[in-house]
Design an enzyme around this catalytic site. Sequence first.
Site, mmCIF file in Angstrom:
data_model
loop_
_atom_site.group_PDB
_atom_site.id
_atom_site.type_symbol
_atom_site.label_atom_id
_atom_site.label_comp_id
_atom_site.label_asym_id
_atom_site.label_seq_id
_atom_site.Cartn_x
_atom_site.Cartn_y
_atom_site.Cartn_z
ATOM 1 C CE1 TYR A 1 2.933 34.915 25.731
ATOM 2 C CE2 TYR A 1 1.951 33.986 23.678
ATOM 3 C CZ TYR A 1 2.798 35.095 24.110
ATOM 4 O OH TYR A 1 4.357 34.618 23.964
ATOM 5 C CE LYS B 1 3.361 31.585 26.333
ATOM 6 N NZ LYS B 1 4.683 32.238 26.363
ATOM 7 C CG ASP C 1 12.770 30.371 27.104
ATOM 8 O OD1 ASP C 1 12.130 30.118 27.621
ATOM 9 O OD2 ASP C 1 13.142 29.835 25.323
ATOM 10 C CB THR D 1 7.130 30.205 19.033
ATOM 11 O OG1 THR D 1 8.626 30.726 20.439
ATOM 12 C CG2 THR D 1 9.296 29.467 19.024
HETATM 13 C C1 NAY Z 1 5.834 31.275 22.285
HETATM 14 O O1 NAY Z 1 4.473 31.825 22.695
HETATM 15 O O2 NAY Z 1 5.503 30.763 21.500
HETATM 16 C C2 NAY Z 1 6.443 32.049 23.498
HETATM 17 O O3 NAY Z 1 6.602 33.871 24.254
HETATM 18 C C3 NAY Z 1 7.025 31.073 24.227
HETATM 19 C C4 NAY Z 1 8.297 32.099 25.021
HETATM 20 C C5 NAY Z 1 9.521 32.745 24.237
HETATM 21 N N1 NAY Z 1 8.704 34.419 23.897
HETATM 22 C C6 NAY Z 1 8.938 34.934 22.644
HETATM 23 C C7 NAY Z 1 8.386 36.632 22.740
HETATM 24 O O4 NAY Z 1 9.355 34.820 22.298
HETATM 25 O O5 NAY Z 1 10.778 31.237 24.906
HETATM 26 C C8 NAY Z 1 10.817 32.774 24.758
HETATM 27 C C9 NAY Z 1 11.717 33.426 24.073
HETATM 28 O O6 NAY Z 1 11.774 33.285 22.443
HETATM 29 C C10 NAY Z 1 13.247 33.454 24.963
HETATM 30 O O7 NAY Z 1 13.074 33.367 26.167
HETATM 31 C C11 NAY Z 1 14.030 34.717 24.307
HETATM 32 O O8 NAY Z 1 14.332 35.479 24.760
#
Ligand code: NAY
Length: 293
Positions: free
Chosen positions: A136, A164, A190, A47
């Site tokens: 992760y 994670k 999420d 993110t």
């Molecule tokens: C990160 O490293 O920022 C994350 O993995 C946070 C978790 C998010 N995973 C990804 C791959 O973006 O919040 C999730 C994701 O955006 C959410 O579930 C929507 O698919």
Amino acid sequence: PGGLARLYAALPTPFDAQEGFAETCQRSLARFVLRQGIDGLYVGGSTGESLMQSVEERREGLRVVADEARGQAKLIGHVGAISTRDAVALARACAEAGYDAVSAIPPIYFPHGKDAITGYYRDIVEAAQGLPLVIYNIPAMSSVSFSLAELDRLLAIPGVIGIKQTSIDMYQMEQLRRRYPGTLLLNGYDEVFLAGMVSGANGGIGSTYNVMGGRYRRMQQALAAGQVEEAMRLQSACNEVIDLLVQAGVFPGLKFMLHHMGVIASPRTRAPLLPVAEQFHAPLRQTADTLMA
Ligand code: NAY
């Protein structure tokens, strides 16, 4: 697991119109998340668009968030990189900045064998100067899949305290919980937060916690109190927003909402990520307004 079993917002990295790091906005965003009752920050992950940043930029981002939030939230710094050398440099930076743990995707792009990947994680632990490491696991993006036996091997590395788990494979979540009753297992998608918690996760890391932190917190509380229907209602409310974000592009969509909410000064993401398409502007604004009301 040392107070680390909790909810972490996966923080975006705000940029200015030239795609440069917007430090003031990063600080505002961290405070905005804390005000929603989220007391964990996952910094420099997917993110955070970390893989589109130089090591120097990532180090600066890690430092700024720690400076803003240290003592008010548990901090996990993501240090994963294509080379061990870069990951190790970032792990050192986390130790110096006062992080509570580090986390890393496996080394991507080159199809490394599992010995190389184990070595990468060992080196990160060594560089982290005593900070624990959270693996992760995100097969959909890293293209690296771990079998249970391979995860066993990673969890056996001294200093590795958990995973994670960014996967919708709830069977593997349950298998991990059954094998490792005490380990840190953080749910990564999420949209299946509730399912992940029911399958054994003891916390979560999520991008959408940035704008719906209160809902996830209440979902966790409802579940703990045995109010399953209320938890399901909250998950559905979150998923209506996630459905839209997934269509619009999750990271640009989140920044668009945070910008509309007045938290960050620009919705800019780093190319090749595209800005949110026009057709999603109105629904994202409306959703952001509803969440702020
Ligand atoms: C990160 O490293 O920022 C994350 O993995 C946070 C978790 C998010 N995973 C990804 C791959 O973006 O919040 C999730 C994701 O955006 C959410 O579930 C929507 O698919």
